[in-house]
Design an enzyme around this catalytic site. Structure first.
Site, PDB file in Angstrom:
ATOM      1  N   ASP A 170      41.352  43.775  40.715  1.00  0.00           N
ATOM      2  CA  ASP A 170      42.419  44.674  40.296  1.00  0.00           C
ATOM      3  C   ASP A 170      41.804  46.030  39.953  1.00  0.00           C
ATOM      4  OD1 ASP A 170      44.551  42.571  40.155  1.00  0.00           O
ATOM      5  OD2 ASP A 170      43.205  41.779  38.621  1.00  0.00           O
ATOM      6  N   ASP A 217      46.374  44.120  35.617  1.00  0.00           N
ATOM      7  CA  ASP A 217      46.626  42.805  35.034  1.00  0.00           C
ATOM      8  C   ASP A 217      46.408  42.883  33.525  1.00  0.00           C
ATOM      9  OD1 ASP A 217      47.185  41.692  37.459  1.00  0.00           O
ATOM     10  OD2 ASP A 217      45.599  40.181  37.402  1.00  0.00           O
ATOM     11  N   ASP A 244      44.258  42.951  45.522  1.00  0.00           N
ATOM     12  CA  ASP A 244      44.895  42.108  44.516  1.00  0.00           C
ATOM     13  C   ASP A 244      45.902  42.992  43.777  1.00  0.00           C
ATOM     14  OD1 ASP A 244      45.552  39.940  42.969  1.00  0.00           O
ATOM     15  OD2 ASP A 244      43.631  39.756  41.984  1.00  0.00           O
ATOM     16  N   ARG A 283      56.496  42.701  41.162  1.00  0.00           N
ATOM     17  CA  ARG A 283      55.686  42.625  39.943  1.00  0.00           C
ATOM     18  C   ARG A 283      55.555  43.980  39.250  1.00  0.00           C
ATOM     19  NH1 ARG A 283      50.649  38.443  41.200  1.00  0.00           N
ATOM     20  NH2 ARG A 283      51.916  36.729  42.033  1.00  0.00           N
TER      21      ARG A 283
END
Length: 444
Positions: A224, A267, A263, A322
């Site tokens: 990430d 996060d 990815d 997301r």
């Protein structure tokens, strides 16, 4: 050549130009948000999170490296300099100023490849025709194509991750400061500020093929742009997150599946807490932000009572899904502008024991995409979603979802009321304010 000079597939000039549009977002003229009554130092590197500005203002607040002594203020312009500044001993406040584009993968993917690694050999051995679809690659020995891929991936992992200590401010200088191909690890620390940087998403040079993932198999990637892992009091402000020169649209397919080399962009996981993300741009990406990474009971024991995050005045542009997907956390999402891509999936993922409050947001969705898609129900977790607008009209997002999904309705009422907010704009004002104020290069 690959996206970073490996694997034998080229990124076209046209695709590169498409991806660069996101990077341009961070290079436009500066604008600033008004914070009436709050007096900040003129040196932006020593500014702190204002009081009441989201969950990161809870308790001790977030000051980063504001009090750094002169000898703990570093200006860097290379990846080695950046990591060296992070590695300076101690947790006394530090400030790292980033000048220009700092490239973590300047030598290309080939620099990470283990001796003997050959992507063509990998494709030949693990093709569905030769390997089948019933067995994953986890038991493959170290001298196999998969073993050599693992060794290559480990080299990249060690090279592109940068661990951020407590009491640190990282800030870009001017309008063109960027971290390219890097993964910022804010892991197990407290009190971190990251501002005014363009993050060009790291490209996984060595994705793994898993024939057992789904009905058709899948390529799985790592890294990430930024990870907040078990950390507290983190403020991410006026950054731009983009796939830049390497959009998914330019990626090839192997074994009939997209060769996925990205990815997430951000996060927030493993009991992280008290995070504010404000005035950022998240652009041109698929799986963008994950809060809480598992439904498992072992994860729940760490995450329950944590993962308190605020998103405000962010621009989410041309993303698939997301933004964010949430498990467990109390997440406040207000005054953001969501611009859906042609392959838009959803904005808010309602996951296990999540408690999302989504208010005063604006959504601009493509033709043929209705407001029922804004919410995605993964679990039966109630949320609050009031005063939102879709394509210029007020919409009850929960009612729209439930009308389209009568067998899997969502319940209203997150069970908590946010109190840590800056001035809340009416949703109709959000696109104009956010589109002109969010992102790297617009901080002053």
């Amino acid at each position: 050549m690959s996206m970073y000079g490996w694997h034998g597939h080229a990124t076209s000039r046209a695709a590169a130009l498409v991806g660069c549009t996101a990077l341009v977002l961070g290079l436009t003229a500066a604008t600033a948000e008004a914070r009436p009554g709050h007096h900040q130092p003129r040196d932006t590197a020593r500014q702190t999170l204002p009081a009441h500005d989201g969950w990161a203002a809870q308790g001790t607040g977030t000051t980063g490296g504001a009090d750094a002594a002169a000898q703990r203020v570093f200006t860097v312009s290379t990846w080695d300099e950046f990591r060296a500044a992070l590695a300076v001993e101690g947790t006394a406040p530090r400030i790292i100023k980033v000048r220009g584009i700092v490239d973590a993968v300047s030598e290309g993917c080939a620099a990470f490849a283990a001796p003997g690694y050959d992507f063509d050999a990998y494709l030949e051995k693990y093709s569905p025709e030769n390997w089948g679809m019933d067995t994953d690659l986890s038991a493959e020995p170290d001298d196999s194509p998969e073993g050599l891929r693992r060794a290559s991936a480990a080299r990249q992992d060690r090279s592109i991750k940068a661990n951020v200590p407590s009491n640190t401010t990282i800030i870009g200088l001017g309008r063109d400061a960027a971290l390219k191909g890097a993964s910022l690890q804010i892991k197990g620390v407290d009190n971190v500020i990251v501002r005014n940087l363009t993050f060009e998403s790291p490209v996984d040079c060595f994705p793994q093929w898993d024939p057992t993932d789904g009905d058709r198999g899948n390529w799985n990637s790592e890294y990430d742009s930024a990870v907040v892992y078990g950390s507290t009091h983190v403020w991410l402000d006026h950054n731009t997150f983009t796939d830049g020169e390497h959009p998914d649209s330019a990626a090839p397919t192997y074994f009939g599946m997209l060769y996925q080399q990205h990815d997430g962009q951000l996060d927030i996981v493993k009991g992280a807490d008290h995070v504010t993300a404000s005035w950022n741009v998240f652009a041109e990406h698929d799986k963008t932000i994950l809060i809480g990474n598992s439904d498992s009971e072992s994860t729940a024991a760490v995450d329950r009572g944590h993962l308190r995050v605020t998103f405000h005045h962010n621009l989410f542009k041309n993303l698939v899904e997301r933004t964010p997907r949430v498990r467990f956390g109390q997440v406040d999402v207000y005054n953001n502008h969501f611009v859906g891509s042609d392959d838009y999936g959803y904005s808010f993922g309602v996951g296990k024991e999540s408690a999302i409050v989504a208010e005063h947001n604006a959504f601009t969705l493509p033709a043929g995409v209705g407001p029922a898609k804004v919410l995605k129900r993964w679990n039966d977790s109630p949320l609050s979603a009031a005063h939102n607008r879709v394509n210029g009209r007020s919409v009850d997002l929960i009612a729209a979802h439930n009308a389209a999904n009568p067998d899997a309705p969502l319940r209203s009422g997150a069970g908590w009321t946010p109190t840590l907010r800056t001035k809340v704009l009416p949703a109709q004002a959000v696109p104009g304010v956010v589109d002109h104020g969010a992102g790297a290069g617009r901080l002053r």
